[in-house]
Write a protein that holds these residues in place. Structure first.
Motif, short mmCIF file in Angstrom:
data_model
loop_
_atom_site.label_atom_id
_atom_site.label_comp_id
_atom_site.label_asym_id
_atom_site.label_seq_id
_atom_site.Cartn_x
_atom_site.Cartn_y
_atom_site.Cartn_z
N LEU A 42 45.35 42.28 28.01
CA LEU A 42 44.83 41.33 29.61
C LEU A 42 45.25 41.94 30.52
CD1 LEU A 42 44.81 38.24 30.01
CD2 LEU A 42 46.23 37.95 29.49
N GLU A 43 46.31 42.85 30.71
CA GLU A 43 46.31 43.55 31.70
C GLU A 43 45.63 44.13 32.37
OE1 GLU A 43 50.28 45.36 30.82
OE2 GLU A 43 51.21 43.73 30.43
N ILE A 44 44.87 45.20 31.31
CA ILE A 44 44.07 46.44 31.72
C ILE A 44 42.70 45.04 32.47
CG2 ILE A 44 42.40 47.93 30.57
CD1 ILE A 44 44.66 48.55 29.50
N THR A 45 42.17 44.58 31.62
CA THR A 45 41.36 43.30 32.40
C THR A 45 41.08 42.48 33.24
OG1 THR A 45 40.57 42.91 29.19
CG2 THR A 45 39.63 41.21 31.11
N CYS A 46 42.39 41.75 33.91
CA CYS A 46 42.35 41.56 34.84
C CYS A 46 42.66 42.79 36.00
CB CYS A 46 44.21 40.55 34.73
SG CYS A 46 44.21 39.44 33.72
N PHE A 47 43.39 43.05 35.96
CA PHE A 47 43.27 44.50 36.46
C PHE A 47 41.46 44.70 37.19
CE2 PHE A 47 48.33 45.25 35.77
CZ PHE A 47 48.84 44.13 36.79
N LEU A 48 41.63 45.34 36.41
CA LEU A 48 40.11 45.94 36.32
C LEU A 48 39.08 44.59 36.96
CD1 LEU A 48 39.14 47.69 33.23
CD2 LEU A 48 39.66 48.84 35.93
N LEU A 49 39.31 43.41 36.60
CA LEU A 49 38.01 42.31 37.17
C LEU A 49 38.73 42.15 38.81
CD1 LEU A 49 37.94 40.31 34.31
CD2 LEU A 49 36.17 41.72 35.29
N GLY A 50 40.32 42.47 39.21
CA GLY A 50 40.31 42.68 40.19
C GLY A 50 40.11 43.65 41.35
N LEU A 51 40.51 44.40 40.55
CA LEU A 51 39.62 44.96 41.64
C LEU A 51 38.38 45.57 41.72
CD1 LEU A 51 42.51 48.30 40.04
CD2 LEU A 51 42.50 47.07 42.32
N ILE A 52 37.55 45.28 40.61
CA ILE A 52 36.46 45.05 41.06
C ILE A 52 35.37 43.70 41.81
CG2 ILE A 52 34.10 45.13 40.47
CD1 ILE A 52 34.90 46.29 37.74
N ALA A 53 36.56 42.79 41.74
CA ALA A 53 35.96 42.04 42.03
C ALA A 53 36.03 41.45 43.94
CB ALA A 53 36.20 40.33 42.19
N ILE A 54 37.16 41.81 44.15
CA ILE A 54 38.16 41.92 45.64
C ILE A 54 36.99 43.06 46.69
CG2 ILE A 54 40.06 42.63 47.33
CD1 ILE A 54 41.55 41.34 45.33
N PRO A 55 36.97 44.01 46.34
CA PRO A 55 36.10 44.65 47.56
C PRO A 55 34.24 44.47 47.15
CG PRO A 55 36.81 46.43 45.38
CD PRO A 55 37.59 44.95 45.20
N ALA A 56 34.15 44.25 46.13
CA ALA A 56 32.60 43.81 46.28
C ALA A 56 32.50 42.79 46.83
CB ALA A 56 32.26 43.94 44.53
#
Length: 405
Positions: A42-56
């Motif tokens: 869950l931690e890895i998923t949330c961090f990855l999605l956040g790091l993709i969604a914010i800059p994109a």
């Protein structure tokens, strides 16, 4: 031979309690923290999605905002703002999971503050994003079906701002009621708290935890089993009928329809219906440049709608299969499934939407590539340099004016 307990989560000195060491009186929180591997995932998923969604989403916003005087750039700008907020929320959820994994009984002040922040941000951003996605589909079907009609820009702005103005105070009131436990007797059997022990009845679950603290109950209400508006709904129904039974099937059905069905599933269904009508209409039009452009826009909106529906449909299936959450019949897997489908899938949609816009939009894609190439190993040279490169290497100048190795 018994295996040793899992290592501490991210450097914590106290490992998680093994499932066999859990007390018989279980809660959603204990079920949630019972398996180390799921928490790490869950931690890895949330961090990855956040790091993709914010800059994109920020890239999409930066591209469309200067053109926000036009209809579609305006709608894409609003959508990218809400999805960027969801990306930020995804990062906060990752941090929250790290903090919660260090505790097995209660939440700290920082945990509580993050839980309330996540509840408000996710509640507002996910609902506005759903509304914006539906608005894009509705506007598209109007443009295709009635090309002579012009959708008023002011009306779209009013609708998109209005939905924020509605949900922000709604979330604020609901959060206040949750924190003050004003209507907690309406769902006490599912979210027990120490300050309502007097309301325990013979119908309460056998595993009611008398020492379950108020902060821990907030973890369950606001994070593990988020249902925005349940307190407002509870008090409204109590005002209509003081003797209402919150455990009745019709009470929970109406609650699900009003609080989850309308904001998400009705919106998704309407968006899908609009896309079907648009597709049928475009198939009947003559082939030409204008029709081809219209088809390209429709395909983009179709991709956005499919992503939106795909990320919201799983929670509807969970509600149909599992029904209302009850501790006595819940497992670690069921708690995680609810959390993923109700919260994490919104983060997935927030990451997919800007990627679809970038891939489908040739101008946006060229602009993003130009920015990336200008700062990376690829270079965006001027026309004179392009001509020199073509003479030196015999290569044709790219259509976008960008030369990459």
């Amino acid at each position: 031979m018994d295996l040793p307990p899992p290592p501490p989560l991210l450097g914590d000195s106290s490992p998680l309690l093994a499932v066999s060491d859990r007390p018989a009186e279980s809660t959603f929180f204990l079920l949630f923290t019972s398996e180390y591997s799921s928490l790490v995932l869950l931690e890895i998923t949330c961090f990855l999605l956040g790091l993709i969604a914010i800059p994109a989403n920020l890239l999409v916003l930066a591209f469309y905002l200067p053109e926000s005087s036009k209809l579609y750039p305006l709608m894409y700008s609003f959508n990218s703002i809400s999805d960027a907020v969801l990306g930020l929320t995804s990062l906060l959820v990752g941090v929250l999971v790290v903090l919660l994994a260090r505790h097995t009984d209660d939440a700290t002040a920082l945990d509580t503050a993050l839980i309330r922040t996540v509840y408000c941000l996710a509640g507002v951003a996910s609902r506005t994003s759903a509304f914006y996605s539906t608005t894009i589909s509705v506007v598209r079907v109007i443009n295709v079906t009635y090309p002579q009609y012009t959708v008023k820009l002011a009306g779209v702005v009013g609708a998109m701002v209005g939905v924020v103005v509605f949900w922000v105070p709604f979330l604020a009131v609901d959060l206040h009621l949750v924190v003050t436990s004003t209507g907690i007797d309406c769902f006490m059997t599912d979210f027990p708290a120490a300050n309502v022990t007097a309301n325990v009845t013979a119908d309460s679950p056998a595993n009611f935890t008398s020492n379950f603290t108020e902060s821990s109950s907030h973890i369950e209400e606001l994070f593990l089993q988020p249902l925005v508006g349940k307190e407002i709904y509870c008090l409204t129904m109590r005002a209509i009928n003081p003797d209402i039974n919150p455990d009745s099937t019709w009470y929970k059905t109406v609650q699900t329809v009003l609080l989850t069905g309308i904001p998400f599933f009705l919106a998704a269904g309407l968006a899908l219906a609009c896309l079907i009508i648009t597709a049928i209409t475009l198939l009947k039009t003559s082939v030409g440049r204008k029709s081809q452009v219209s088809r390209d826009i429709t395909i983009t909106v179709l991709c956005l709608t499919v992503a939106f529906v795909s990320c919201n449909a799983p929670y509807f299936v969970v509600l149909l299969v599992q029904g209302h959450p009850v501790v006595s019949t819940s497992t670690h897997a069921s708690v995680f499934v609810r959390l993923f489908t109700s919260t994490i899938f919104n983060f997935i949609n927030a990451a997919l939407t800007p990627l679809i816009l970038i891939v489908r939009g040739s101008k946006l894609r060229g602009w993003v590539v130009g920015m990336v190439c200008a700062k990376g190993p690829c270079v965006a040279p001027d026309n004179a340099k392009l001509e020199q490169e073509k003479e030196d290497h015999g290569e044709q100048k790219t259509k976008e004016g960008v030369l990459c190795d």
